[in-house]
Design a protein around this motif. Structure first.
Motif, PDB file in Angstrom:
ATOM      1  N   GLY A  87      33.717  28.502  50.448  1.00  0.00           N
ATOM      2  CA  GLY A  87      33.302  29.853  50.062  1.00  0.00           C
ATOM      3  C   GLY A  87      32.288  30.453  51.008  1.00  0.00           C
ATOM      4  O   GLY A  87      32.414  31.613  51.429  1.00  0.00           O
ATOM      5  N   TRP A 215      36.896  31.403  41.199  1.00  0.00           N
ATOM      6  CA  TRP A 215      36.413  32.334  42.229  1.00  0.00           C
ATOM      7  C   TRP A 215      37.034  32.002  43.581  1.00  0.00           C
ATOM      8  O   TRP A 215      37.428  32.905  44.330  1.00  0.00           O
ATOM      9  CB  TRP A 215      34.890  32.263  42.322  1.00  0.00           C
ATOM     10  N   VAL A 218      40.916  32.808  43.578  1.00  0.00           N
ATOM     11  CA  VAL A 218      41.234  34.236  43.588  1.00  0.00           C
ATOM     12  C   VAL A 218      40.871  34.885  44.922  1.00  0.00           C
ATOM     13  O   VAL A 218      41.679  35.597  45.534  1.00  0.00           O
ATOM     14  CB  VAL A 218      40.523  34.964  42.429  1.00  0.00           C
ATOM     15  N   PHE A 219      39.645  34.634  45.403  1.00  0.00           N
ATOM     16  CA  PHE A 219      39.138  35.427  46.524  1.00  0.00           C
ATOM     17  C   PHE A 219      39.470  34.847  47.902  1.00  0.00           C
ATOM     18  O   PHE A 219      39.481  35.593  48.876  1.00  0.00           O
ATOM     19  CB  PHE A 219      37.621  35.616  46.381  1.00  0.00           C
ATOM     20  N   PHE A 222      42.774  36.325  48.811  1.00  0.00           N
ATOM     21  CA  PHE A 222      42.516  37.745  49.050  1.00  0.00           C
ATOM     22  C   PHE A 222      41.948  37.952  50.448  1.00  0.00           C
ATOM     23  O   PHE A 222      42.331  38.883  51.172  1.00  0.00           O
ATOM     24  CB  PHE A 222      41.559  38.265  47.985  1.00  0.00           C
ATOM     25  N   ALA A 223      41.030  37.083  50.839  1.00  0.00           N
ATOM     26  CA  ALA A 223      40.457  37.173  52.187  1.00  0.00           C
ATOM     27  C   ALA A 223      41.523  36.942  53.257  1.00  0.00           C
ATOM     28  O   ALA A 223      41.553  37.637  54.284  1.00  0.00           O
ATOM     29  CB  ALA A 223      39.326  36.158  52.341  1.00  0.00           C
ATOM     30  N   LYS A 253      36.359  46.545  50.588  1.00  0.00           N
ATOM     31  CA  LYS A 253      37.111  45.404  50.063  1.00  0.00           C
ATOM     32  C   LYS A 253      36.622  44.097  50.665  1.00  0.00           C
ATOM     33  O   LYS A 253      36.417  43.103  49.950  1.00  0.00           O
ATOM     34  CB  LYS A 253      38.608  45.585  50.359  1.00  0.00           C
ATOM     35  N   VAL A 257      34.801  40.813  48.773  1.00  0.00           N
ATOM     36  CA  VAL A 257      35.272  39.427  48.868  1.00  0.00           C
ATOM     37  C   VAL A 257      34.157  38.512  49.351  1.00  0.00           C
ATOM     38  O   VAL A 257      33.928  37.425  48.795  1.00  0.00           O
ATOM     39  CB  VAL A 257      36.493  39.344  49.802  1.00  0.00           C
ATOM     40  N   SER A 258      33.441  38.941  50.381  1.00  0.00           N
ATOM     41  CA  SER A 258      32.344  38.131  50.916  1.00  0.00           C
ATOM     42  C   SER A 258      31.259  37.903  49.871  1.00  0.00           C
ATOM     43  O   SER A 258      30.759  36.786  49.703  1.00  0.00           O
ATOM     44  CB  SER A 258      31.756  38.819  52.154  1.00  0.00           C
ATOM     45  N   ALA A 260      31.572  38.051  46.584  1.00  0.00           N
ATOM     46  CA  ALA A 260      32.073  37.223  45.492  1.00  0.00           C
ATOM     47  C   ALA A 260      32.041  35.740  45.862  1.00  0.00           C
ATOM     48  O   ALA A 260      31.601  34.895  45.062  1.00  0.00           O
ATOM     49  CB  ALA A 260      33.490  37.644  45.122  1.00  0.00           C
ATOM     50  N   LEU A 261      32.474  35.410  47.065  1.00  0.00           N
ATOM     51  CA  LEU A 261      32.495  34.010  47.485  1.00  0.00           C
ATOM     52  C   LEU A 261      31.079  33.462  47.675  1.00  0.00           C
ATOM     53  O   LEU A 261      30.776  32.344  47.242  1.00  0.00           O
ATOM     54  CB  LEU A 261      33.296  33.868  48.779  1.00  0.00           C
ATOM     55  N   SER A 264      29.219  33.314  44.017  1.00  0.00           N
ATOM     56  CA  SER A 264      29.675  32.219  43.155  1.00  0.00           C
ATOM     57  C   SER A 264      29.255  30.860  43.711  1.00  0.00           C
ATOM     58  O   SER A 264      28.879  29.956  42.953  1.00  0.00           O
ATOM     59  CB  SER A 264      31.192  32.280  42.996  1.00  0.00           C
TER      60      SER A 264
END
Length: 346
Positions: A87, A215, A218-219, A222-223, A253, A257-258, A260-261, A264
Motif C-alpha cells: 500500500g 482496502w 479495491v484500490f 484501481f491504481a 482520482k 487512491v494514494s 486511501a492506500l 489504511s
C-alpha cells in the motif's frame, strides 16, 4: 503485405519489453517468499520447515505448539507487513508521478501525518471505540490533508512543486497537533498511541488482516487501471490537456487512491516512513519509468522491504524487538539524503 510484418514486429517488441518485468517480478516473488518463510520459521520459538509447511496448509503438525506459533502469532503479522508495504509503495509511486518529484512520499507530503492525527485522536479521545473504525478515521484524516494539499497547491504547471511545499507545511502542522493531542491524553491511551506511532506490526491478529485487506484489494487494481493517466500527467499539464486528458479529474482520482492506500496502511501499522520513497526508486532502476511496469514492481519491492524490516527488527537484537518503522527509517533517511545530494549534483 507491409502491415503484417509491422504488426509482428510490434508484438515481438511488446513481448520482449515485458520479459524483463516478468523476470524482475519473479525474482522479487522468490525473495519475498524466502523472507516470509524465514519470518514464519525463525524466532524465539523456531519452527522446523516441515511443521511450517503443514501449519500453513492447515494440516496437523508434529509439534502442536508450532501450529499456534505460525498460524496465530506470526502469519497475521507477516501478511500485514507485506500488505502495508504494498500500500505505501503504490501510494508513494502515485505521489511521485503526480508531483513529478522523485522526493515525494506519503510521509513527506503530509498524508501520513493527517492519518496519524486522526488515528491518535481516536485512540486518545475515544478509547472505547473498537479498533475496526481506526482505518476509516485514518483515511478521513489523510483525505482531509490530501484535499487541503490539492486546494492550496492550485493548478497549472507549477502546482506539482507547490503541492510538495504545501504538503511539507501541512505535515508540520499535523505533527504539532498530534503532539498536542498526546500531551492532554490519559497516560494509558498516550502509551498505546506512542506504540502505534512508532510503526510496528507486532501483536497484530487476523482481525487487522481482514480490516486492511479490502482496502488493498479495491484500490490496488484501481491504481493499476490508472497507469496510463499517470504517464500522461507526468508529461506536464499543458501536454496532458493537449492529449485530451482531463487533468483535474485524473489527478483527483489518483490522489484519492494514494490517500486511501496510505491512510489504511498507516491506520493498521502506524507511521512506517520512507517505504513510499525507496520502493519507487528501486523499482525505477529495475524496470524504468513506465507506470504499467513500475507500479507492480514498486508494490512487490515495498512489500519485501517492510517484511524484511519487520523480520530484522524482530530477530537481530532478540529478545529486544525493534519496530519495523525504525528499521525503514534507518535505511530511508540516508537514502533520502543521497537523493538530495544526487539532485544537487545535477
Amino acid at each position: 503485405m507491409i502491415t503484417i510484418p509491422n504488426s509482428k514486429f510490434q508484438i515481438s517488441n511488446l513481448i520482449l519489453s515485458k520479459e524483463p518485468v516478468t523476470r524482475v517480478l519473479l525474482l522479487l516473488l522468490l525473495l519475498t517468499l524466502a523472507v516470509l518463510g524465514m519470518s514464519l520459521s525463525l524466532g524465539d520459538y523456531p519452527v522446523p520447515p516441515a511443521d511450517l509447511v503443514r501449519a500453513v496448509l492447515g494440516l496437523p503438525t508434529l509439534d502442536p505448539e508450532s501450529h499456534f506459533v505460525v498460524v496465530t502469532l506470526r502469519l497475521p503479522r507477516v501478511l500485514i507487513s507485506w500488505l502495508v508495504g504494498v500500500g505505501l509503495a503504490i501510494a508513494g509511486t502515485i505521489l511521485q508521478g503526480l508531483t513529478r518529484n522523485p522526493l515525494a512520499d506519503p510521509g513527506i507530503v503530509g498524508v501520513n501525518a493527517g492519518a496519524a492525527l486522526a488515528a491518535v485522536t481516536l485512540i486518545v479521545l475515544f478509547p472505547t471505540i473498537p479498533t475496526m473504525y481506526l482505518p476509516f478515521a485514518a483515511f478521513g484524516g489523510a483525505f482531509i490533508v490530501g484535499c487541503l494539499i490539492y486546494l492550496l497547491a492550485g493548478t497549472g504547471e507549477k502546482s506539482p512543486l507547490r503541492l510538495v511545499l504545501v504538503g511539507v507545511a501541512l505535515a508540520a502542522i499535523m505533527g504539532a497537533l498530534t503532539t498536542l493531542m498526546l500531551t492532554f491524553g490519559q497516560i494509558t491511551d498516550v502509551t498505546r498511541a506512542m506504540v502505534w506511532l512508532a510503526g510496528s506490526v507486532a501483536g497484530k491478529s487476523w482481525e487487522q488482516v481482514w480490516q486492511l485487506l479490502p482496502w488493498i484489494v479495491v484500490f490496488v487494481p484501481f491504481a493499476l487501471l490508472l497507469t496510463r493517466e499517470l504517464d500522461t500527467l507526468q508529461l506536464g499539464d499543458l501536454v496532458a490537456k493537449g492529449l485530451g486528458s482531463r487533468v483535474t479529474w485524473q489527478r483527483s482520482k489518483l490522489l484519492l487512491v494514494s490517500v486511501a492506500l496510505a491512510g489504511s496502511s498507516v491506520a493498521i501499522a502506524g507511521t512506517i516512513g520512507f517505504v513510499g520513497l525507496m520502493a519507487p526508486h528501486l523499482a525505477r532502476r529495475l524496470v524504468g519509468s513506465i507506470h504499467k511496469n513500475l507500479l507492480p514492481v514498486a508494490a512487490s519491492t515495498g512489500g519485501l522491504l517492510v517484511a524484511a524490516a519487520d523480520f530484522l527488527g524482530r530477530t537481530l537484537f532478540s529478545p529486544t524487538e525493534l519496530p519495523c518503522g525504525l528499521m525503514t527509517a534507518a535505511l530511508g533517511a540516508p537514502y533520502f539524503i543521497y537523493l538530495l545530494y544526487q539532485r544537487r549534483q545535477r
